[in-house]
Scaffold this motif. Sequence first.
Motif, mmCIF file in Angstrom:
data_model
loop_
_atom_site.group_PDB
_atom_site.id
_atom_site.type_symbol
_atom_site.label_atom_id
_atom_site.label_comp_id
_atom_site.label_asym_id
_atom_site.label_seq_id
_atom_site.Cartn_x
_atom_site.Cartn_y
_atom_site.Cartn_z
ATOM 1 N N PRO A 1 12.426 8.094 2.916
ATOM 2 C CA PRO A 1 12.592 7.064 1.878
ATOM 3 C C PRO A 1 11.527 5.972 1.960
ATOM 4 O O PRO A 1 11.141 5.398 0.931
ATOM 5 C CB PRO A 1 13.991 6.490 2.176
ATOM 6 N N GLN A 2 11.079 5.684 3.169
ATOM 7 C CA GLN A 2 10.037 4.668 3.323
ATOM 8 C C GLN A 2 8.714 5.157 2.750
ATOM 9 O O GLN A 2 7.935 4.369 2.180
ATOM 10 C CB GLN A 2 9.879 4.313 4.801
ATOM 11 N N ILE A 3 8.475 6.452 2.884
ATOM 12 C CA ILE A 3 7.248 7.027 2.325
ATOM 13 C C ILE A 3 7.296 7.029 0.804
ATOM 14 O O ILE A 3 6.340 6.627 0.135
ATOM 15 C CB ILE A 3 7.035 8.458 2.867
ATOM 16 N N THR A 4 8.431 7.497 0.246
ATOM 17 C CA THR A 4 8.562 7.506 -1.223
ATOM 18 C C THR A 4 8.547 6.090 -1.776
ATOM 19 O O THR A 4 7.928 5.810 -2.815
ATOM 20 C CB THR A 4 9.860 8.218 -1.647
ATOM 21 N N GLY A 5 9.222 5.158 -1.085
ATOM 22 C CA GLY A 5 9.220 3.767 -1.520
ATOM 23 C C GLY A 5 7.837 3.150 -1.426
ATOM 24 O O GLY A 5 7.424 2.388 -2.322
ATOM 25 N N GLY A 6 7.118 3.500 -0.359
ATOM 26 C CA GLY A 6 5.752 2.995 -0.209
ATOM 27 C C GLY A 6 4.844 3.493 -1.314
ATOM 28 O O GLY A 6 3.998 2.744 -1.831
ATOM 29 N N ALA A 7 5.016 4.778 -1.671
ATOM 30 C CA ALA A 7 4.199 5.351 -2.752
ATOM 31 C C ALA A 7 4.482 4.648 -4.074
ATOM 32 O O ALA A 7 3.555 4.331 -4.837
ATOM 33 C CB ALA A 7 4.487 6.848 -2.877
#
Length: 448
Positions: A420-426
């Motif tokens: 989720p942190q990766i998708t949120g960061g993107a």
Amino acid sequence: MKKSTLSDELTTYGYVFSMKKSILMYALALAAMFLLGKVFRLNNISIIVLSVVAIILLPFFIRNQVRNKYIQRQFSDLNIYMEQFLYSFRKSKKVLAALKDVEGLFEKGEMKDTIASAIHHIERTFDEKDVVRNGLKIIEDKYDNDVLRMIHRFALEAESLGGDCDGSVTLLLSYRRMWADRVYDVMNEKKKNRRDIILSIIVSLVLCSAVYVVAQKVDVDFSSNIFSNIVTSAVLILDLLIFYKADTLLSANDELKKKKNDEELLKQYERIEEYNDSFILDRIAKKAAMKSVTRALEEAFPEWLMQVSLLLQTENVQVAIMKSCKDAPPVMKPALKELIGGLKKEPDSINPYLNFLSEYTLPEVRSSMKMLYSLSIGSGGDFSEQIADFIRRNQSMNDKAERNKSSDRLSGMYALFLAPQITGGAKLVCDMVLLFVMYLASMQGVGL
């Protein structure tokens, strides 16, 4: 009409369908998606797409929740059954009497019905050879667990041979307690992982929403942009799928049931000798097979040692090894047959013990086989003390192996925690770029 697989599974878990409850859950899911869509300023089409995905996933979330409760109930019932069965068997020395004692401890439910079926089979079947064994198998089929099968095998053997079984019961009670402690620990770890992943998704979405506050301060509205809607919808759907994946893995019944591919492991074990080390591809394939089989043996060896430990209560070492072969983990049977053949040729030699699985790097195997040889020749002090020490080492080894397996099963959760942190960061990067571009465009408009 034949029920769907999901419907059958829910029925197995004891789920009772309620129209009122179902309508309420779907209404809450739709309300949550609508609220989420408004927070991230999605257009109506994006909200509808998000809602459809949520509606599709909702039955599976319900399945996971019901399965979790079912597994916890099964664990509690199984733990009580095994403990009380052993205490009752120690008192009566009879399987049927122990089953009747344990049945009275349970209120109406799955475990009581299963025990009652086993008792009925034992008392009312007259045309089978292994009536008691088949009766116990009814319970084993319902509660597929290695510790349960080991306890049942011991009870059948002890009832057949007679004599004092207090030492073996004490050993099995300790083994059950270690198993229960491991399952408790894993269940608590799963709860923690589920909570951490939910928090990861929430934190990710909160950070993403901060961009809208910044946009409002600089008087730029990019929420109506089609690109922003697509990215935001994709991230929200991915977060739903991430949580669904984590929830499904965390509700799996790995603690009570073990998934084993015995046939494939046996093929790999037998194939290792056929590889030609002069060919690069064969060396690579052999290395992969050795790694897989070694890991399987690390898991299987403590289980086999436990069987030998039980048999050592009434048999000498060589007879215990021979008897253990029948119920040994399949991946170990070829090596055990070689060991038994070696013992028949050299009954007083240490060589068969040292040659057992010697081609694999398993230090625990070598030390344990030396201990078995020492027991077989009666050297090194008091025999009963040696057996007690052997059992303690075996239990510790088994507990360590099982905890390592549980840790391996949960190791993939960290990737789902980060997802989720990766998708949120993107999404944050895309929104910031879009905000910057639109802000510059608005500034140029003002300048003109």
